[in-house]
Write a protein that holds these residues in place. Structure first.
Motif, PDB file in Angstrom:
ATOM      1  N   LEU A 251       0.822  -1.214   0.000  1.00  0.00           N
ATOM      2  CA  LEU A 251       0.000   0.000   0.000  1.00  0.00           C
ATOM      3  C   LEU A 251       0.852   1.258   0.000  1.00  0.00           C
ATOM      4  N   CYS A 252       0.357   2.263  -0.712  1.00  0.00           N
ATOM      5  CA  CYS A 252       0.923   3.616  -0.668  1.00  0.00           C
ATOM      6  C   CYS A 252      -0.087   4.487   0.071  1.00  0.00           C
ATOM      7  N   ASN A 253       0.278   5.029   1.218  1.00  0.00           N
ATOM      8  CA  ASN A 253      -0.642   5.760   2.088  1.00  0.00           C
ATOM      9  C   ASN A 253      -0.338   7.253   2.062  1.00  0.00           C
ATOM     10  N   VAL A 254      -1.377   8.064   1.795  1.00  0.00           N
ATOM     11  CA  VAL A 254      -1.192   9.516   1.746  1.00  0.00           C
ATOM     12  C   VAL A 254      -2.489  10.195   2.160  1.00  0.00           C
ATOM     13  N   THR A 255      -2.360  11.336   2.830  1.00  0.00           N
ATOM     14  CA  THR A 255      -3.496  12.190   3.186  1.00  0.00           C
ATOM     15  C   THR A 255      -3.393  13.471   2.371  1.00  0.00           C
ATOM     16  N   LEU A 256      -4.479  13.851   1.709  1.00  0.00           N
ATOM     17  CA  LEU A 256      -4.511  15.057   0.883  1.00  0.00           C
ATOM     18  C   LEU A 256      -5.354  16.123   1.566  1.00  0.00           C
ATOM     19  N   HIS A 257      -4.758  17.332   1.712  1.00  0.00           N
ATOM     20  CA  HIS A 257      -5.438  18.475   2.313  1.00  0.00           C
ATOM     21  C   HIS A 257      -5.681  19.509   1.208  1.00  0.00           C
ATOM     22  N   CYS A 258      -6.946  19.839   0.948  1.00  0.00           N
ATOM     23  CA  CYS A 258      -7.286  20.876  -0.041  1.00  0.00           C
ATOM     24  C   CYS A 258      -7.761  22.117   0.714  1.00  0.00           C
ATOM     25  N   SER A 259      -7.273  23.299   0.305  1.00  0.00           N
ATOM     26  CA  SER A 259      -7.623  24.503   1.061  1.00  0.00           C
ATOM     27  C   SER A 259      -7.599  25.739   0.171  1.00  0.00           C
ATOM     28  N   SER A 292      -5.273   4.984   0.430  1.00  0.00           N
ATOM     29  CA  SER A 292      -4.367   3.833   0.502  1.00  0.00           C
ATOM     30  C   SER A 292      -4.501   3.074  -0.806  1.00  0.00           C
ATOM     31  N   LEU A 293      -3.421   3.070  -1.601  1.00  0.00           N
ATOM     32  CA  LEU A 293      -3.491   2.491  -2.932  1.00  0.00           C
ATOM     33  C   LEU A 293      -2.531   1.318  -3.078  1.00  0.00           C
ATOM     34  N   PRO A 294      -2.996   0.213  -3.649  1.00  0.00           N
ATOM     35  CA  PRO A 294      -2.092  -0.903  -3.960  1.00  0.00           C
ATOM     36  C   PRO A 294      -1.254  -0.547  -5.180  1.00  0.00           C
ATOM     37  N   PRO A 295      -0.190  -1.269  -5.441  1.00  0.00           N
ATOM     38  CA  PRO A 295       0.722  -0.926  -6.542  1.00  0.00           C
ATOM     39  C   PRO A 295       0.042  -0.804  -7.902  1.00  0.00           C
ATOM     40  N   ASP A 296      -0.973  -1.635  -8.178  1.00  0.00           N
ATOM     41  CA  ASP A 296      -1.580  -1.599  -9.510  1.00  0.00           C
ATOM     42  C   ASP A 296      -2.622  -0.488  -9.664  1.00  0.00           C
ATOM     43  N   HIS A 297      -2.817   0.360  -8.618  1.00  0.00           N
ATOM     44  CA  HIS A 297      -3.762   1.480  -8.705  1.00  0.00           C
ATOM     45  C   HIS A 297      -3.117   2.807  -8.305  1.00  0.00           C
ATOM     46  N   GLN A 298      -1.797   2.873  -8.428  1.00  0.00           N
ATOM     47  CA  GLN A 298      -1.132   4.091  -7.982  1.00  0.00           C
ATOM     48  C   GLN A 298      -0.992   5.141  -9.070  1.00  0.00           C
ATOM     49  N   ASP A 299      -1.387   4.816 -10.297  1.00  0.00           N
ATOM     50  CA  ASP A 299      -1.396   5.818 -11.369  1.00  0.00           C
ATOM     51  C   ASP A 299      -2.749   6.519 -11.350  1.00  0.00           C
ATOM     52  N   MET A 300      -2.999   7.250 -10.273  1.00  0.00           N
ATOM     53  CA  MET A 300      -4.308   7.865 -10.033  1.00  0.00           C
ATOM     54  C   MET A 300      -4.175   9.387  -9.973  1.00  0.00           C
TER      55      MET A 300
END
Length: 338
Positions: A251-259, A292-300
């Motif tokens: 998994l690739c884990n990231v939190t996105l903050h938009c402001s 949280s994205l698996p390797p095959d869905h990280q081109d998002m």
């Protein structure tokens, strides 16, 4: 001609208007919770035996009432206790109007010779107790229009503006004239259709408030319609801040903050996503999302839309497939504004 008294709108139809065999329905305006009169006002060569009124809505015809010299018979509950007839039914008054009363009405007048004359009316009912909300954007233009189908021509329209409980006359608009008052709206107002429609240009926040159109018909009767103009500032350009939570082999884990800048109010946030060149799909609402994205869905690509009722802006962020290899402060992420 159109007659207006307290609590009552009425339409008088000239005989010449109704003489055509292909008579178009005469437009009649009613207001919710008020009364309306529909009348042929005919000078007939023979007495009237009775008049049958019919109502058409959604292509279905209903018999409303049969009215004679001393009798009035209504059908169904829709108009029960709300109809009064005069002149053997050639004139009716409908009380306590609702929006559901709008539609086509036909008067079938039977003379003592058994000849039947038919005359029709198109009743339009407006709910004008509350001002119609209108949304405007700073530095842009806004249109306010009654969009009425009036049975008589308009002589002039006077527009008034209310702010902080003070009423100001804005403009008087006739067929070929436009007179504005004061400097507030000078060179910013255009009128159409004898002033029943206006456009205000170069809006500012100070233009927000209640506007009232006082429409004077050629019969000297006055109709009033009001609008509540709400003016918003443009949405500032948003920014996305990414917060990496660490990645694993799965998994690739990231939190996105938009402001947007902190002083901005009345905005909402919506997130959408897509993979490669596919269509965007709704992801979530709110200014923050966790991914949280698996390797095959990280081109998002994730798109943040910030909007108020008058404007919107957006910005997107693309999570590269290499995010698994760059477990740092977002070196693998690129932002693009739209």
């Amino acid at each position: 001609m159109l007659h207006m008294a307290p609590g009552l709108l009425s339409v008088t139809v000239p005989l010449l208007l109704l003489a055509s065999a292909n008579q178009e329905p005469v437009p009649v305006i009613g207001l919710v919770n008020r009364s309306v009169e529909m009348s042929t006002r005919l000078h007939l060569p023979l007495p009237v035996e009775e008049t049958v009124w019919k109502f058409t809505s959604d292509n279905t015809v209903f018999k409303v009432a049969e009215i004679g010299n001393t009798s009035l018979l209504t059908y169904g509950d829709k108009f029960k206790d709300r109809i009064r007839g005069f002149n053997n039914g050639t004139t009716i008054i409908i009380r306590n109007l609702s929006l559901r009363d709008a539609g086509k009405y036909c008067a079938e007048i039977t003379l003592t010779s058994k000849e039947i004359l038919r005359f029709s009316f198109n009743l339009i009912v407006y709910a004008n107790q509350e001002p119609v909300p209108v949304i405007g954007l700073v530095n842009r233009s806004v249109e306010m229009s009654t969009r009425l189908h009036l049975p008589l021509p308009v002589e002039e329209t006077v527009w008034k503006f209310t702010s902080d409980n003070t009423v100001f006359k804005v403009a008087e608009i006739g067929n070929t004239s436009l007179l504005t008052y004061g400097d507030k709206f000078k060179d910013r107002i255009r009128g159409f259709n004898n002033g029943t429609t206006i456009i205000i240009r170069n809006l500012s926040l100070r233009d927000a408030g209640k506007y009232c159109a006082e429409i004077t018909l050629t019969s000297k009767e006055i109709l009033r319609f009001s609008f509540n103009l709400i003016v918003y500032e443009p949405v500032p350009s948003p920014a996305i801040r990414s917060e990496w939570k660490g990645s694993t082999a799965k998994l690739c884990n990231v939190t996105l903050h938009c402001s947007v800048p902190s002083h901005t109010s009345d905005v909402s946030y919506t997130w959408k996503y897509r993979q490669q060149d596919s269509e965007y799909q709704l992801y979530n609402t709110g200014s923050i999302i966790q991914i949280s994205l698996p390797p095959d869905h990280q081109d998002m690509e994730f798109l943040c839309i910030v909007q108020n009722p008058a404007d919107q802006k957006n910005i997107s962020v693309h999570i590269e497939q290499s995010c698994m290899e760059t477990n740092n402060a977002g070196a693998s992420m690129t932002q693009k504004k739209k």
